[in-house]
Design an enzyme around this catalytic site. Sequence first.
Site: not given
Ligand code: GLN
Length: 475
Positions: A77, A152, A176
């Site tokens: 990532k 994400s 994510s």
């Molecule tokens: N969807 C969650 C957020 O927007 C989780 C994102 C993540 O785990 N980085 O914070």
Amino acid sequence: MAKFYSSLDEIKREIQSGGITVEGLVSSYLTQIRSNAHLNAFNEVFEAEALSRSKIIDERIKAGTAGRLAGMVIGIKDNICYKGHKVSASSKILKDFTSIYSSTIVERLLAEDAIIIGRCNCDEFAMGASNENSYFGPVKNYADNTKVPGGSSGGSAVAVQANMCHAAIGTDTGGSVRQPASFCGLVGLKPTYGSISRHGVIAYASSFDQVGPITRSVEDAALLLEIMAGADDYDSTLAQAPVPSYSKKLSTDTSKKKIAYIQEALSSPGVDTEVKTALVQYIDKLIDEGHTVKPIAFEFLDYIVPTYYILATAEASSNLARYDGVHYGYRSPGATDLQSTYKRSRSEGFGKEVKRRIMLGTFVLSAGYYDAYYAKAQKVRRLIKEKTDSLLEEFDFILTPTAPEPAFAIGKTEKDPVVMYLYDIFTVQASLAGVPAISLPAGTNKAGLPLGLQLLTKRFAEQELLNFSKYFLKL
Ligand code: GLN
């Protein structure tokens, strides 16, 4: 296109039998990346480097000196630092930034002869659940290009789903790794908070952030966890205990378990009917196999999303203060003095969702509202953690859908960010409680979109979680 290998073991066997070389494997992934550029899974492909490294790994395999990840080609990532390579967090503010050191996890993966094929697209600063918040544009789901891949770590998931690499590394703050894995039909593991070093991982919300693997098999998840986990002088939040040999001890666990599932997952109108059907099918199978499966009412369910968003945005507003146009990253060419350097660089460098969260986080931490929001959310987090822990004393696992819906249409949540936040309902519990959770593929819906189910368990019980996951996938 490269053959779909279900696990690294399968790749290793094929290398040993002379069927493929690591070089050949890398070439076929590169071809696949090129012919699927429209999916937008990678922000950058390290083509020349991956190819030259593959030759070295082939030599090491021949000489019998190769590491445990020889033959494993991975995507990382784009919020994970790799020395001498760009790292952007999919943000304009870091778009030209080059890492000056490698994260601990990159060092550990390379030391075992993994090949990093590129950096994967993601939501800007890992904020999102659809990979639509990237400065480099949205990522598309390989199963249906009109749908999101989840987020994400959406690029990481699609890279594996579309066979552009064998496995990928994501980060999971509130889901994510798990949610994109479920949208793409893969295994996504968020380990216990404090398992894997965050050194060299761009911070979003530090009391939640954990690195996790996205893989095709539980075997590969176990191996990657084992290699990445463990104490590191650069991260004081890590457990000091020696890391178990998860992959060696991995065995299908057929013993009878006590499993709880959250009742609302079946009764709530917000959960898609085909997701409910998948959950019911697995509950029935588990009961048929002699496990004890009970519905539970999780009384804090309505509070977990607000609590997460108060705390995560508060931490983000503090973590992202460093991007100011002075220390590093983007500086607005229109800046004339210190104030305007800050204002313009941040206004031009951050995307809409990141700005929204910085403002939200700054608000909940501000003197007049701190007690009403931040301090209260900390207390609610404690209640959620204690309740989750006590449930996990009574039950071996908690079973939930990973997400209330399968992959949704690109653009669907554009007008209302809260709709997107609510998609995190099942993943943020484990993040607030710091317990490990895994998303496992659970078939597809009628339209052919992958569905995922999630298992939560006690802190540092990853071995039990992985062993049971292996069994679960055979149900
Ligand atoms: N969807 C969650 C957020 O927007 C989780 C994102 C993540 O785990 N980085 O914070």
